[in-house]
Write a protein that holds these residues in place. Structure first.
Motif, PDB file in Angstrom:
ATOM      1  N   GLU A 127       0.860  -1.189   0.000  1.00  0.00           N
ATOM      2  CA  GLU A 127       0.000   0.000   0.000  1.00  0.00           C
ATOM      3  C   GLU A 127       0.890   1.230   0.000  1.00  0.00           C
TER       4      GLU A 127
ATOM      5  N   HIS B  76      -2.770   0.291  -4.200  1.00  0.00           N
ATOM      6  CA  HIS B  76      -2.802  -0.935  -3.398  1.00  0.00           C
ATOM      7  C   HIS B  76      -2.537  -2.073  -4.379  1.00  0.00           C
TER       8      HIS B  76
ATOM      9  N   PRO C 149      -4.457   7.573  -0.211  1.00  0.00           N
ATOM     10  CA  PRO C 149      -3.954   6.360  -0.855  1.00  0.00           C
ATOM     11  C   PRO C 149      -3.585   6.624  -2.313  1.00  0.00           C
TER      12      PRO C 149
END
Length: 183
Positions: A162, A176, A173
């Motif tokens: 991640e 991933h 983010p």
């Protein structure tokens, strides 16, 4: 720790602790049979980055963001062995898991030759989680005149990564990724 960060007013920021241990056991009830098992554990924690800049004063680094590092590793195994006249059967299974946390200071400090003004602290964080299961069974002919071997092996691995970047308290983010391997 031995690195100071004058920008944050902190001393000895890179203190690291490593804790670990190993436990192994063997059981041999009778008849050429044995069972081995074990576990290994290690945990490494560093309070901040373990680096300095080339042009900085000795053993100092100025940054707005702490960069603590963590690495945990666990391994377990179980092996059964049976010795018989003319052959040996061995079967072993193991499991390993590693978890790595690595944040980096991603603050844009501007021109390195200019004094630091008021940059916004930013971080790039990468976390990895890796698991592996392995099994092997083999039958071995122990006659020196005609040795032989037959066996099977299976390996299964999963790796997840991640990545995030932004505000140190809640970076956004970026990706991933998950990889899976079977052999």
């Amino acid at each position: 720790g031995y690195i100071d960060d004058p920008l944050r007013g902190l001393r000895q920021i890179n203190r690291s602790d490593t804790v670990g241990g190993r436990l192994a056991t063997r059981w041999t009830p009778s008849g050429g049979f044995s069972l081995d098992g074990g576990v290994l554990y290690q945990n490494i924690r560093s309070a901040d980055g373990n680096y300095i800049y080339v042009d900085a004063p000795d053993l100092t680094r100025a940054s707005l963001v702490a960069q603590p590092f963590g690495n945990r590793y666990v391994l377990g195994y179980l092996t059964a062995k049976l010795n018989r006249p003319g052959s040996t059967l061995v079967s072993t299974t193991s499991f390993a898991k590693e978890m790595i946390e690595t944040p980096h200071d991603a603050t844009d400090y501007g021109d390195p030759a200019a004094p630091i003004t008021h940059p916004t602290p930013r971080i790039f964080r990468r976390n990895e989680d890796i698991s592996l299961v392995s099994h092997e069974t083999r039958l071995i002919g122990t006659d020196p005149a005609q040795p032989w071997l037959v066996g099977i092996s299976v390996v299964y691995g999963v790796g997840a990564t991640e990545r995030a970047r932004g505000n140190p308290t809640g970076p956004m983010p970026l990706a991933h990724l998950r990889n899976q391997t079977i052999e």
